[in-house]
Each structure stands twice: as C-alpha cells, then as structure tokens.
Design an enzyme around this catalytic site. Structure first.
Site, PDB file in Angstrom:
ATOM      1  N   ASP A  61      38.275  28.738  37.665  1.00  0.00           N
ATOM      2  CA  ASP A  61      38.138  28.678  39.230  1.00  0.00           C
ATOM      3  C   ASP A  61      36.882  28.958  39.724  1.00  0.00           C
ATOM      4  O   ASP A  61      37.086  29.860  40.777  1.00  0.00           O
ATOM      5  CB  ASP A  61      39.369  28.731  39.838  1.00  0.00           C
ATOM      6  CG  ASP A  61      39.596  28.339  41.176  1.00  0.00           C
ATOM      7  OD1 ASP A  61      38.415  27.477  41.596  1.00  0.00           O
ATOM      8  OD2 ASP A  61      40.334  28.985  41.755  1.00  0.00           O
ATOM      9  N   ASN A 103      45.330  37.561  45.445  1.00  0.00           N
ATOM     10  CA  ASN A 103      46.742  36.980  45.681  1.00  0.00           C
ATOM     11  C   ASN A 103      47.186  36.618  44.158  1.00  0.00           C
ATOM     12  O   ASN A 103      48.403  36.425  43.971  1.00  0.00           O
ATOM     13  CB  ASN A 103      46.421  35.566  46.528  1.00  0.00           C
ATOM     14  CG  ASN A 103      47.678  34.679  46.418  1.00  0.00           C
ATOM     15  OD1 ASN A 103      48.607  35.241  46.935  1.00  0.00           O
ATOM     16  ND2 ASN A 103      47.718  33.533  45.868  1.00  0.00           N
ATOM     17  N   HIS A 104      46.231  36.556  43.175  1.00  0.00           N
ATOM     18  CA  HIS A 104      46.611  36.117  42.041  1.00  0.00           C
ATOM     19  C   HIS A 104      45.573  36.822  40.860  1.00  0.00           C
ATOM     20  O   HIS A 104      44.666  37.120  41.326  1.00  0.00           O
ATOM     21  CB  HIS A 104      46.675  34.535  41.785  1.00  0.00           C
ATOM     22  CG  HIS A 104      45.381  33.837  42.354  1.00  0.00           C
ATOM     23  ND1 HIS A 104      45.464  33.487  43.498  1.00  0.00           N
ATOM     24  CD2 HIS A 104      44.128  33.704  42.095  1.00  0.00           C
ATOM     25  CE1 HIS A 104      44.405  33.167  43.993  1.00  0.00           C
ATOM     26  NE2 HIS A 104      43.291  33.340  42.784  1.00  0.00           N
ATOM     27  N   GLN A 169      46.547  30.731  37.438  1.00  0.00           N
ATOM     28  CA  GLN A 169      46.397  31.788  38.374  1.00  0.00           C
ATOM     29  C   GLN A 169      47.784  32.130  38.766  1.00  0.00           C
ATOM     30  O   GLN A 169      48.271  32.080  39.918  1.00  0.00           O
ATOM     31  CB  GLN A 169      45.233  31.051  39.564  1.00  0.00           C
ATOM     32  CG  GLN A 169      44.162  30.968  39.314  1.00  0.00           C
ATOM     33  CD  GLN A 169      43.339  30.270  40.403  1.00  0.00           C
ATOM     34  OE1 GLN A 169      43.923  29.047  40.756  1.00  0.00           O
ATOM     35  NE2 GLN A 169      42.143  30.480  40.662  1.00  0.00           N
ATOM     36  N   ASP A 171      50.512  34.123  40.518  1.00  0.00           N
ATOM     37  CA  ASP A 171      50.374  35.025  41.927  1.00  0.00           C
ATOM     38  C   ASP A 171      50.860  36.584  41.460  1.00  0.00           C
ATOM     39  O   ASP A 171      51.846  36.509  40.695  1.00  0.00           O
ATOM     40  CB  ASP A 171      51.547  34.370  42.742  1.00  0.00           C
ATOM     41  CG  ASP A 171      50.732  33.675  43.654  1.00  0.00           C
ATOM     42  OD1 ASP A 171      50.251  32.576  43.269  1.00  0.00           O
ATOM     43  OD2 ASP A 171      50.893  33.741  44.962  1.00  0.00           O
ATOM     44  N   ARG A 199      35.424  39.874  51.379  1.00  0.00           N
ATOM     45  CA  ARG A 199      35.917  38.579  52.142  1.00  0.00           C
ATOM     46  C   ARG A 199      37.062  38.509  51.380  1.00  0.00           C
ATOM     47  O   ARG A 199      37.286  38.342  50.075  1.00  0.00           O
ATOM     48  CB  ARG A 199      34.943  37.607  51.813  1.00  0.00           C
ATOM     49  CG  ARG A 199      35.285  36.129  52.210  1.00  0.00           C
ATOM     50  CD  ARG A 199      35.806  35.430  50.639  1.00  0.00           C
ATOM     51  NE  ARG A 199      36.191  33.999  51.109  1.00  0.00           N
ATOM     52  CZ  ARG A 199      36.885  33.071  50.457  1.00  0.00           C
ATOM     53  NH1 ARG A 199      37.487  33.680  49.052  1.00  0.00           N
ATOM     54  NH2 ARG A 199      37.279  31.895  50.519  1.00  0.00           N
ATOM     55  N   ASP A 201      40.333  36.751  50.165  1.00  0.00           N
ATOM     56  CA  ASP A 201      40.672  35.473  49.684  1.00  0.00           C
ATOM     57  C   ASP A 201      42.221  35.275  49.986  1.00  0.00           C
ATOM     58  O   ASP A 201      42.918  36.024  49.735  1.00  0.00           O
ATOM     59  CB  ASP A 201      40.304  35.333  48.077  1.00  0.00           C
ATOM     60  CG  ASP A 201      40.604  34.073  47.523  1.00  0.00           C
ATOM     61  OD1 ASP A 201      39.981  33.069  48.107  1.00  0.00           O
ATOM     62  OD2 ASP A 201      41.381  33.608  46.676  1.00  0.00           O
ATOM     63  N   GLU A 243      39.902  35.177  54.771  1.00  0.00           N
ATOM     64  CA  GLU A 243      39.961  33.786  54.725  1.00  0.00           C
ATOM     65  C   GLU A 243      41.565  33.390  55.122  1.00  0.00           C
ATOM     66  O   GLU A 243      42.309  33.549  54.205  1.00  0.00           O
ATOM     67  CB  GLU A 243      39.701  33.256  53.289  1.00  0.00           C
ATOM     68  CG  GLU A 243      39.580  31.624  53.136  1.00  0.00           C
ATOM     69  CD  GLU A 243      40.370  31.225  51.848  1.00  0.00           C
ATOM     70  OE1 GLU A 243      39.993  30.097  51.409  1.00  0.00           O
ATOM     71  OE2 GLU A 243      40.881  31.753  50.970  1.00  0.00           O
ATOM     72  N   HIS A 309      32.049  27.006  49.900  1.00  0.00           N
ATOM     73  CA  HIS A 309      31.757  26.560  48.528  1.00  0.00           C
ATOM     74  C   HIS A 309      33.241  25.752  48.301  1.00  0.00           C
ATOM     75  O   HIS A 309      33.352  25.074  47.222  1.00  0.00           O
ATOM     76  CB  HIS A 309      32.065  27.780  47.677  1.00  0.00           C
ATOM     77  CG  HIS A 309      33.449  28.630  47.876  1.00  0.00           C
ATOM     78  ND1 HIS A 309      33.733  29.265  49.035  1.00  0.00           N
ATOM     79  CD2 HIS A 309      34.279  29.044  46.852  1.00  0.00           C
ATOM     80  CE1 HIS A 309      34.775  29.761  49.261  1.00  0.00           C
ATOM     81  NE2 HIS A 309      35.242  29.622  47.786  1.00  0.00           N
TER      82      HIS A 309
HETATM   83  C1  BGC Z   1      38.849  29.972  47.281  1.00  0.00           C
HETATM   84  C2  BGC Z   1      38.996  28.891  46.435  1.00  0.00           C
HETATM   85  C3  BGC Z   1      39.746  29.235  45.423  1.00  0.00           C
HETATM   86  C4  BGC Z   1      41.054  29.778  45.712  1.00  0.00           C
HETATM   87  C5  BGC Z   1      41.933  30.452  44.783  1.00  0.00           C
HETATM   88  C6  BGC Z   1      40.261  30.251  48.014  1.00  0.00           C
HETATM   89  O1  BGC Z   1      40.969  29.908  49.100  1.00  0.00           O
HETATM   90  O2  BGC Z   1      38.018  29.873  48.567  1.00  0.00           O
HETATM   91  O3  BGC Z   1      37.666  28.741  46.184  1.00  0.00           O
HETATM   92  O4  BGC Z   1      39.803  28.184  44.333  1.00  0.00           O
HETATM   93  O5  BGC Z   1      41.182  30.581  46.976  1.00  0.00           O
HETATM   94  O6  BGC Z   1      41.497  31.755  44.634  1.00  0.00           O
END
Ligand code: BGC
Ligand code: CA
Length: 557
Positions: A61, A103-104, A169, A171, A199, A201, A243, A309
């Site tokens: 990813d 997160n993961h 991925q 968690d 940043r 995620d 984010e 992205h």
């Molecule tokens: C990122 C993605 C990513 C996902 C999993 C997001 O919100 O911006 O590009 O695939 O988190 O980590």
C-alpha cells in the site's frame, strides 16, 4: 499571540521519495536524489516537506504498510542518507514532517509475526483478535469494491484479526498501553533525527475502540492529548497534522477545546465543497463549509489541499452534489474509485485549463489554513489511468525531456513515467517550464511568494462578504489592524460584482491589487465595482489613502 507557530504561515509540499528523483539509477527514487532537488524546492518557495512513508515495507500500500518503524527502506537509502536529507533541509530553512502510520502495521511486521504464531506472545495483544468470525466482519471497509471485509481468519493464529484497511494491514490494538508507549517511542525517534512533526494517518481509526464486540466504535480523544504532550516535551515546536475526515461538529474534539490535541487537521469538508464549487460555479455550499469549520482554537490550523495521494473523496457531499462533481471531473467509471471519489490528478480534471488551475490554486492559497501542495501539481502533471487504484496519480516527477523525464536513467522505473500525449514528460516538465516566464511553474512560484507575504490568511479572522452572485466568493481577513480581501469568479463567464468593505477606522475605500496594477477605488456610496474575467481572481490589501499617496510620490519621483 506570538509569531512562533511556524505552521500558521507555512507552504507544505508532499512527495514520495520513491517517485521523486532516482540518484543511483535503479529506477526507484531515493534520498540522495531528493537531496539534489532541495534547491529546486527551496526556489519554489515551499517551507515544509511532508514525506510519505519511507520506512521498511513490503510496499503493498505504497508504504502505508510498515514493517519496521525505525528504519529507512533499503530501496530509498539508509538512515544516514535520511539524516543528510534533514540536514540539507535545515540548511535551507525547510522543515520536514513525515507520515506516522500507526493504526496498523504490515502483516510482515515482526510484531504481527510473533502475535500470530503464539497465543502467549507478548505481542498477541498488540493486535485485535476474535476466535469466531465477528458478526460485523463485512462492514466498515475503507476500500469498498477492493477490500472484502474488515476481519480475516489467520490460519497460523487460529483466529480472526481486525483490519480497517486491506487484509495485509492488521490493526494495532491502540488501546493497549504498550502499543501507545511504542507510538510515542516512534515519534521520539524521528524527532531526534530532525523532523518537525507528523502527518498522522487515519486518526479517527487510531483512536477508535476496536474489537469483535464493538458495535459502534467510540473515539478515545484522550489519546490525542497523550501524543501531543509527549511531542511537546521532546520538542516544543513539533506538530501533528491529522488526517481525519470527520464532520465539522467533531472538529473541536480533535483540536481540543484547550488546544491540547491536534495542531493541524486537513480540511476535508472544505476540500469536497471546493470541488463542488469548481464543478457547479456555485460558491454557497463552499461558504457554508467554511463557516462550519470556522471554530478552532487560536493556535490550531487547517491544512488546505486540492488533490492528495488518495482519491478525491466526495463522501460528505449530497448525492446530487457528488453526481455533479463526477459528471464534471470524472465522468467515466474508470476515473472513479471506492464508490465515493475520483482518482485523477488536478490538471486533467480541470481539462488542463490554465485559468481554472490558477483559480483552484488561488482558492487553496487564500482559504483559511495552510496550503498543502502535491508534488507535480506545480507543473500541472497528469495521471495514468491504466495504473490500478490510486497509483494513477502517483507517477514519477517529470524533470526534463530526457528519457523517463529525467527521473531515472533506468529503463524500468518503479512506476511508469507519463509519456506522450498532452501530459507526457516531453511537454510537461520542470526544465521546460523553468525557461518560460509564463509557465505554471513560474506562476506557482510567484503565488507562493505572495502567499507567504500575506500572513493574515494563516493568522487572521475571516469574514465572507455577501454578494448577490453565487458564482463570486469574497473573503476578507483581519489581523493586527491589517485587512486583505480575495475575490474569486467561479464561472466561465465574466462577472461584474459590487461590494463594500466596512472596517472599524477604515472605510475600505482603496483596495490595492497584490498581483497586478488594477487597484479598486470605491465610488461615492462606498461601493467597489470589480469586473472579473472568466475564472478570474483578485488579491487585495485594504489600503488607506496614505499608502496610495506614498505610492504616487514614489512613482512621480
Ligand atoms: C492514507 C492512504 C492509506 C491508508 C492506510 C490513509 O488514509 O492516506 O494512502 O492507504 O491510510 O494506511
Ligand atoms: Ca534509486
């Protein structure tokens, strides 16, 4: 308020090391290549680089599946190269923030390997397990259409594990204090190596309660405070940019009422309504979104972006609004993704129309917040829809007319460079645009320069000035007895617009154009009349007569 909050008047530029510049010719961008491009970025005027994940990863990813948080993926270089890079940034006064993807992990992370292979492993509880298939296993997928479920059975573990994103991925069990302590350690590590923040995620998922029995996940906001507190102890001026694509009513929870949680958040609400405004020429829903996201602590800041992205997520629009944006910017099924968004780059979405590109950028630079530019957008790069999912908008940077756009000397770049057609590197590249004073690149450089000279946007309070014409958006900022005003025409037709500027102590008689010579002077009734070209925009400083007098003195000298 002191001026030290650097992120209030920053210009953030995001890039992936792997697709920026390849120095050793293996087809993959690397830190050595990026280091060589720092003067380019410095010249462009950006103040902060946001690096997408570059840690060791199987890369399923694009690095958002991390297998070792304390390393640089060997394809991009070494930790030594990373430090050379941050040092190079520091010398040029550029700050670096990096993605923090906690997160993961990747399913190849040693923690997960240990957890799945042994029920009694201390790492077992670092992930989220269930002996039986949870009832809601087919709900809550982030990538609908591609991802089948949020729980997958692992043979080795003899149990099901939770994954909000792809099945590779798993968690992290972020409620586990050991996992939280590790997250702090990861932050501390990169701070020590010279970054100015993160940043973060997928924040809503990081702080959500997780587990087979959780019917409706609850946000554990206190976690955010823990992250911030730690960061500020280690380095007072470091920040977290979250984010979090959430509803305006929860924004304050993320920022913290006492400004003790996230320093910055991306403004997804404004992003989506901005694209709707560009598609419909109707500024009213955008004005609504601006008002809805207005409340925030004085030290907090929005990140303002156009494309990133990921896909352009339109999930917060009404169905009719979303359809309008789809029809205008991504009519083919192939341009859409996850039933909610558009996966194209900005320039092709806007038909490569320079006027619309400038309008979009001008809005990004003048709406409340700090602009976040996606690499390649400064030269209006295109996309490659033959690539799967979001990869279409992640192709290598186009530097010159040399083979592979000067990105690599290898014949096999990691992702194909866009060639031929209107967006091919033969036409769209940095070298060519550098020589042309009217190029997108040079325009972007000028608009960045001006944006930095208008700190009122990042620091001030804004007011939306009423007009009768929904196609025209007028926004004013006031800060430290200074006022600036921005006028945008969203329509393809020219517009005449009339408005007045009433300020305490200043009737707003004179508006000084910051980008051209045509200033505006109010008529006897205090009205300004401005004729805007199709997709036209104006940046004004509200100037007293003094200013004008001084100016004419200088001019007649
Ligand atoms: C990122 C993605 C990513 C996902 C999993 C997001 O919100 O911006 O590009 O695939 O988190 O980590
Ligand atoms: Ca390389």
């Amino acid at each position: 308020m002191i001026d030290d909050l650097w992120y209030k008047n920053a210009i953030i530029y995001c890039l992936s090391v792997g697709t920026y510049m390849d120095a050793n010719g293996d087809g993959i961008g690397d830190f050595k290549g990026l280091l060589r491009r720092l003067d380019y970025l410095h010249g462009l005027g950006i103040t902060t680089i946001w690096l997408m994940p570059f840690q060791t990863s199987p890369g399923r990813d694009d690095g958002y599946d991390v297998a070792d948080y304390y390393s640089v993926d060997a394809r991009y270089g070494t930790l030594g190269d990373f430090v050379e890079f941050t040092h190079g940034c520091e010398q040029r006064g550029i700050r670096v923030i990096i993605d923090l993807v906690v997160n993961h992990t990747s399913d190849q992370h040693p923690w997960f390997k240990a957890a799945r292979s042994d029920r009694n492993s201390p790492y077992r509880d670092w992930y989220v397990w269930s002996d039986k298939k949870p009832a809601n296993a087919n709900q809550g997928m982030v990538f609908p259409g591609v991802q089948k479920s949020t729980w997958t059975r692992d043979k080795e573990a003899g149990a099901w594990y939770f994954h909000r994103f792809y099945d590779f991925q798993p968690d992290l069990n972020t409620s586990n204090p050991r996992v939280q302590a590790e997250i702090l350690k990861i932050m501390g590590f990169w701070i020590q190596l010279g970054v100015s923040g993160f940043r973060m995620d997928a924040v809503p998922f990081v702080i959500a309660t997780k587990g087979a029995k959780v019917k409706k996940p609850a946000e554990q906001y206190d976690m955010l405070r823990t992250f911030r507190e730690f960061l500020q102890w280690r380095q007072g001026d470091a920040i977290i940019l979250a984010e979090a694509n959430v509803l305006p009513k929860t924004d304050m929870e993320y920022f913290g009422r006492d400004a003790d949680r996230m320093h910055m958040m991306f403004n997804f609400q404004v992003n989506q309504h901005l694209f709707y405004a560009l598609a419909s020429s109707d500024s009213r829903p955008l004005a609504q979104a601006l008002k809805a996201t207005k409340p925030r602590p004085a030290s907090a800041q929005w990140g303002l972006f156009l494309r990133n992205h990921d896909e352009l997520d339109l999930g917060r629009l009404t169905e009719a609004q979303r359809d309008r944006v789809f029809k205008c910017f991504g009519p083919d099924k192939d341009m859409q993704l996850y039933n909610r968004g558009i996966r194209r780059r900005l320039a092709p979405m806007l038909g490569g129309d320079r006027r619309r590109l400038e309008l979009a950028y001008s809005l990004m630079c003048t709406l409340p917040g700090t602009p976040v530019i996606r690499y390649g957008d400064e030269i209006a790069m295109g996309d490659d829809l033959s690539l799967p999912e979001r990869n279409c908008a992640r192709t290598p940077m186009q530097w010159s007319t040399e083979p592979n756009g000067g990105f690599t000397i290898s014949d096999t770049p990691a992702l194909p460079v866009i060639s031929e057609g209107p967006y091919g590197f033969e036409h769209v590249n940095v070298a060519k645009q550098r020589r042309d004073p009217n190029s997108m690149l040079n325009w972007t450089e000028r608009i960045i320069r001006m944006r930095k000279e208008v700190p009122e946007i990042g620091w001030g309070d804004f007011t939306i000035i009423r007009t009768r014409d929904p196609a025209v958006l007028i926004i004013r900022y006031d800060w430290r007895n200074n006022s600036v005003l921005f006028v945008h025409n969203l329509d393809e037709k020219p517009r005449e617009t009339a408005f007045s500027v009433q300020l305490p102590g200043d009737v707003g008689e004179h508006l000084i154009n910051l980008l051209a010579e045509n200033h505006s002077h109010a008529d006897k009734r205090g009205q300004h009349r401005v004729v805007l070209e199709p997709y036209g925009y104006r940046w004004y400083r509200v100037g007293g007569l003094d200013y004008l007098l001084k100016r004419s003195e200088i001019e007649t000298r």
